[in-house]
Design an enzyme around this catalytic site. Structure first.
Site, PDB file in Angstrom:
ATOM      1  N   SER A 264       2.023   0.830   2.869  1.00 32.01           N
ATOM      2  CA  SER A 264       0.872   0.861   3.763  1.00 32.01           C
ATOM      3  C   SER A 264       1.198   0.174   5.080  1.00 32.01           C
ATOM      4  O   SER A 264       2.122   0.603   5.777  1.00 32.01           O
ATOM      5  CB  SER A 264      -0.335   0.239   3.055  1.00 32.01           C
ATOM      6  OG  SER A 264      -1.527   0.641   3.668  1.00 32.01           O
TER       7      SER A 264
ATOM      8  N   ASP B  33      -3.334  10.978  -0.929  1.00 33.00           N
ATOM      9  CA  ASP B  33      -3.666   9.694  -0.306  1.00 33.00           C
ATOM     10  C   ASP B  33      -4.763   9.933   0.731  1.00 33.00           C
ATOM     11  O   ASP B  33      -4.546  10.601   1.742  1.00 33.00           O
ATOM     12  CB  ASP B  33      -2.421   9.102   0.359  1.00 33.00           C
ATOM     13  CG  ASP B  33      -2.608   7.665   0.827  1.00 33.00           C
ATOM     14  OD1 ASP B  33      -3.764   7.247   1.022  1.00 33.00           O
ATOM     15  OD2 ASP B  33      -1.581   6.973   0.993  1.00 33.00           O
TER      16      ASP B  33
ATOM     17  N   HIS C 247      -3.162   6.387  -2.811  1.00 37.33           N
ATOM     18  CA  HIS C 247      -2.460   5.317  -2.091  1.00 37.33           C
ATOM     19  C   HIS C 247      -1.856   4.348  -3.110  1.00 37.33           C
ATOM     20  O   HIS C 247      -2.344   3.232  -3.310  1.00 37.33           O
ATOM     21  CB  HIS C 247      -3.465   4.617  -1.183  1.00 37.33           C
ATOM     22  CG  HIS C 247      -2.864   3.826  -0.062  1.00 37.33           C
ATOM     23  ND1 HIS C 247      -1.986   4.359   0.854  1.00 37.33           N
ATOM     24  CD2 HIS C 247      -3.037   2.527   0.301  1.00 37.33           C
ATOM     25  CE1 HIS C 247      -1.655   3.443   1.736  1.00 37.33           C
ATOM     26  NE2 HIS C 247      -2.269   2.311   1.420  1.00 37.33           N
TER      27      HIS C 247
END
Length: 664
Positions: free
Chosen positions: A204, A310, A341
């Site tokens: 991320s 995601d 995610h």
């Protein structure tokens, strides 16, 4: 056609020699044995983790982001083998630069850093140090500027974020200043124990920083492993002018900044808010945070991982970064999961650790283990089931233009190679209460909020691999409108439930261990299993846009009601096989509930079908599509659908824009 990747230079000879010496200490046969030692294939855990050096340094970034009159220092917590720095033995570095070490935690168990009474690190989140330090690596965990124990202000992907980590790479190579304390004058140097060869990794925001540092071309960064990472911050907040969240980067900055940084960084908050207007227009702030434009500078190899479902850092980030790297011949590898995610440690643990180990061994220690000659892509086809591709997208994937036509019922047309007749139209009205799963559940029924175009049931499997676009010519009834284009596989399947809280995984109670542990830093993590659901429709790819960007993708403008506007919507990269017996559908709607914000008005939109098309990367191109949509459907592949079936997957809920946490 994919460009052949250029080879990244191998690490320096000192690193390779040091690694080989460490390995030979366990591989050399006993005295009197005649056999030669086998070739070195992987680093081995020959160093004591309990006895490792644990230290903190502060590296000068050269910036004064908090405007306090002195340059900012960022905290770097390091774990390295005790032998490093002795008798010329130096080691490469694995770095995770993050804003989350204090505020939010890392990994599936939200781990945070801990320190002893002297301020030295005891626990660094995740398993990287437990696993790799015994194998002859150092691990560095960097607090981005403004976060945890660092000076400065976090600027959400801007110069401060990138420089926080780049300065550490420079310090590891002797080009920047480091200190033993946050404010003191005593210098800390890495050149005695570090080869300078660095690999960056992170999920991320952490992986986004790795992308940004690689895009500077900094010397010494050998490889990056971005997981679910942003490639352009504009595309995190907007999709071709359509807002994805009801806030901007100033909210994220305030969220991750340390308490004392919040008190001194109001000027940065103002600059972020002013530079990122909710209009969705492209501004200099977004230009600075666009790493895709600088892909030509990347010297490091790239091992990218992304979830095709995601809905936080959406899959278009991986696709556009991958395509840009390919254009410039960067050595690269990719894993595409069917989860949301989620870190690969939590959806394919054993294979991930093995592959990552070999990747770092090759790119940081110079071990010729063949990982660079293995298939470029691993793709999850069903929960826990994977395939590989030598080159990705495969060379047979050809942009193929499919065209919608009217059908027997209003709003339900066909999708094929032939264009619609002149004057053919379909009309729908934006309904912000509905989204892609609602549309997919009734794809073959007339509904007022979407237009759907379906192939006949396929006689053969049809594979899409790469990035798609949908071009529409649409006439609105109001001065503002948002559009969504969705590709859907209509047919029963078992998929990861990416809309559930675990985004496709279930966390179990049992633990497995990955490396050595100490009393303050366990290498044992909870196992996971796929969280699956049975569906009757699977979203393959999606894209969104503000119709007001029809004339200029970087600036929106009011629409003229009653006038046709032509716009191309970019869909996220995907790799999906539509099985025989299923149908492929193109759905066009307005607001995609919870995934984009609605426009100020509620327009009716009329599609000119003659001037509307979808360009899909079909393996085998138009001939494959023609073959798949002709002939009888094999009986074993026929899957009749009942009226109004539920789509099956948990509907997405409003997602707070926190890249490191859950999307839900």
């Amino acid at each position: 056609m994919p460009i052949r990747a250029r080879k990244i230079p191998l690490p320096n000879a000192v690193a390779t020699a040091a690694a080989t010496a460490a390995l030979l200490s366990v591989l050399v046969p006993p005295p009197g044995a005649q056999a030669a030692p086998p070739p070195v294939r992987e680093s081995r855990p020959v160093h004591s983790y309990a006895d490792a050096v644990r230290e903190s340094v502060w590296v000068d970034t050269g910036l004064d982001g908090d405007a306090d009159g002195r340059t900012d220092r960022v905290a770097v917590d390091i774990v390295r083998p005790r032998a490093s720095g002795r008798d010329g033995y130096r080691v490469p570095v694995i770095m995770d630069a993050s804003p989350y070490y204090s505020c939010c935690g890392r990994g599936n168990e939200s781990q945070r850093k801990t320190y002893d009474t002297n301020g030295d690190p005891v626990h660094i989140p995740l398993y990287y140090d437990n696993y790799f330090v015994p194998r002859g690596y150092a691990v560095a965990a960097v607090d981005l500027a403004g976060t945890s124990r660092s000076d400065g202000c976090d600027d959400v992907g801007g110069r401060s974020d990138v420089q926080s980590a780049k300065a550490v790479v420079d310090w590891l190579n002797g080009r920047a200043r480091g200190y033993t304390t946050r404010t003191g004058p005593e210098r800390a140097r890495a050149t005695g124990w570090s080869t300078g060869d660095t690999g960056m990794i992170g999920k991320s925001w952490d992986g986004t920083v790795a992308n940004g540092v690689a895009a500077t071309g900094v010397e010494g960064l050998r490889t990056i492993v971005p997981i679910g990472a942003i490639s352009s911050w504009y595309d995190y907040y907007f999709a071709q002018g359509a807002p994805l969240y009801d806030s901007g980067p100033e909210r994220l900055s305030a969220y991750v900044n340390s308490p004392d940084a919040r008190a001194r960084c109001a000027h940065v908050q103002r600059r972020l808010a002013e530079g990122a207007p909710r209009s969705g227009d492209w501004t200099p702030l977004w230009q600075e945070r666009d790493h895709v434009k600088d892909a030509r500078k990347v010297r490091a190899s790239v091992f990218a991982v992304h979830g095709q479902q995601d809905l936080n850092v959406r899959a278009n980030h991986a696709g556009q970064w991958w395509d840009a790297l390919a254009r410039h011949g960067v050595e690269r590898k990719i894993w595409l999961s069917s989860a949301g995610h989620v870190d690969p440690f939590d959806f394919r643990r054993a294979e991930w650790v093995r592959t990552l180990h070999r990747w770092f061994d090759h790119h940081l220690l110079g071990i010729d283990n063949g990982v660079d000659r293995e298939p470029m892509a691993d793709i999850e086809r069903a929960p826990g089931e994977w395939s590989t591709d030598r080159v990705w997208p495969p060379r047979a994937a050809t942009p193929t233009t499919l065209r919608p036509r009217t059908g027997a019922a209003p709003g339900v047309g066909t999708l094929g190679l032939a264009p619609a007749r002149p004057g053919a139209t379909e009309t729908f009205t934006d309904d912000p209460a509905l989204g892609e799963l609602d549309w997919a559940a009734r794809a073959d029924e007339p509904t007022p909020a979407k237009a759907g175009f379906l192939t006949r049931p396929l006689a053969r499997d049809l594979r899409l691999s790469g990035s798609s676009t949908v071009t529409v010519t649409v006439t609105p009834t109001t001065t503002s409108a948002h559009l969504t284009a969705v590709l859907v596989d209509l047919g029963p399947a078992t998929i990861r439930d990416y809309g559930a809280p675990g985004e496709g995984i279930t966390t179990l109670a049992a633990r497995t261990c990955w490396g050595a542990s100490t009393p303050g830093d366990s290498a044992c993590y909870k196992e996971t299993a796929p969280d699956t659901t049975d569906v009757t429709a699977t979203v393959v790819s999606r894209g969104w846009a503000d119709l007001g960007t029809w004339a200029d993708p970087r600036e929106g403008r009011p629409l003229t009601p009653g006038r046709p506007h032509t716009l191309t919507v970019d869909l996220a990269a995907a790799d999906h096989v539509v099985p025989a017996g299923h149908r492929l559908a193109l759905l066009v709607g307005g607001t995609d509930r919870h995934l984009i914000d609605p426009p100020p008005s509620r327009p009716a939109l009329t599609l000119d079908l003659r001037r509307t098309s979808a360009t899909l990367p079909l393996v085998g191109g138009a001939p494959a599509f023609a073959t798949a949509t002709a002939g009888a459907v094999p009986p074993a592949a026929a899957h009749p659908r009942t009226a109004r079936p539920p789509a099956g997957v948990t509907a997405p809920r409003p997602a707070p824009p926190i890249p490191g946490g859950s999307t839900r």
